[in-house]
Scaffold this motif. Sequence first.
Motif: not given
Length: 557
Positions: A177-180, A186-188
């Motif tokens: 969920l967080v990675n998507n 568009g941020i790390t």
Amino acid sequence: MKIIFYLLSLAPIITVFLLLVIARRPAKQVMPFAYFVTATIAILIWQVPLTVLAASTIEGLVMAADILYIVFGAILLLNVLKASGAISAIRQGLLTISPDRRIQAIIIVWLFGSFLEGASGFGTPAAICSPLLVALGFPALAAVMVALIANSTAVVFGAVGTPVLLGINAGLKGSPLVNNYLVERGITYEAYFKEVIIKIGVLNSIVGTLIPLFMVACLTRYFGRRRSWKEGFAVSKFALFAGLAFTIPCTLTAVFLGAEFPSLMGGLVGLGIVVIAAQKGLFIPQQVWDFPPQEAWEDGWMGSLQIAIGSTQKKMSLLQAWMPYILVGLFLVLSRLPSLPFQELLKTVKVNLPNIFATDITVSSQPLYLPGTIFILVVILTYFLHRLTFPALKQSVTEAIKTLSGTTLVLATAVPMARVFINSGFNESGLLGMPLTLADGASNLAGQVWPLFAPAIGAIGSFIAGSATVSNMMFSLFQLGVAQDINVSGTVVLALQAMGGAAGNMICVANVVAASATVGLSGCEGLLIRRFLLPLSYYVIGSGILGLVAIYGFKVV
């Protein structure tokens, strides 16, 4: 059908609240019954295996032992300082700053306590500050009340950032969920997490600045001759000054340096600023406020911790008297700085019980790393520094053990109850665990105004788990998921979760019991929690309104 599960997940909390707060039953009766209710629901409804129930209970007992160890160390240190005459010297020193009890409370529990929270956490501030206030002449009940109200704002970052760096980070990192979400923006992850830290620092400071004022207002309302809120608000200038003296350096540290040291720096810088201001009489009202004469104190105000504050065995300098507490703060900081070797060294001694009864539940304790070990080390050093006699030391140990005698049963059932509640996710029913079921039900009811209720979930997590860190672990991913569902700022909602977790620290049963034990109080837990409802409501509702304003008013993303 879902509504039934929502209500059943709420049952353990309702049981504790009704019996402890409404029916005013002592915790030693309430918590064993609450454990039984929670275990029954877990087995019959959530179909939690008996092995998970047993493992959760063992996990809770180990955690309860850790808490008792910390409280024992704090009581023992206080008893040693009482025997050496240091407490009388400290009292006289504080009287030279101000004889006003409101000012003393702000300096001790809001600033010194916040420094201790930033250095250690683990309930250390209330464990040290409550008996210290009793030694200064506060009623035991008043000492515990103000210590726990004050131990809220600093908890948001806690000991070297643990509630954020361990709690929120562990709840979020690696989740699809967080990675998507990060890919879409568009941020790390590191940049996103920095945003969360900044939002926590800014929003929490706005709400937390008023806590010293709430604290002294409750002090004068419940323990003054006139039972007046007004006498507390009479010190509003000094309380707001002290609030800002902590929250401004705390916020700046969070923004520019990260999550490790905001509470510690806020407490340390604020303590220096406020003590100097108090010595010069800045913002202090002319009329001094004190408690009624001791003979007029109500039944239940005093605990079994009795300190003869008018006598000392020998003259002692203020520096010598304060040295044990200075050493506590110094050792706590040194033992928790990751750049120094002491942290890893102390963590090498572990009590590990992995995969208890073949479950996924693992118990771990690091006794040397607990603040109780530092308390005992400082006690040994104080024995030589203050030239204490061995019979006096022995008597101090005996009194500390006696003071804890009524607390063991409560913690031995309250903490296991919390672990059964939290670990109910290990079940055969396919249901979410009770905490997530409860949170899911609340979010379905709230819809777009969820930010108003997000802090309450954090507070409930701390109330049950006894830890803002655990509350953040449990609910951070859920909070971010709700924020995405309703298309509002995830960083703000995560900040509200952290703020609620910090506020819930003041009503956590384990904290209330532990702090009460340090001054020899028992059976007053429900009364204290009732008195915390006003400052808690301010913190939770104020945080929620602030979140709504930030999201819908200022369009914060």
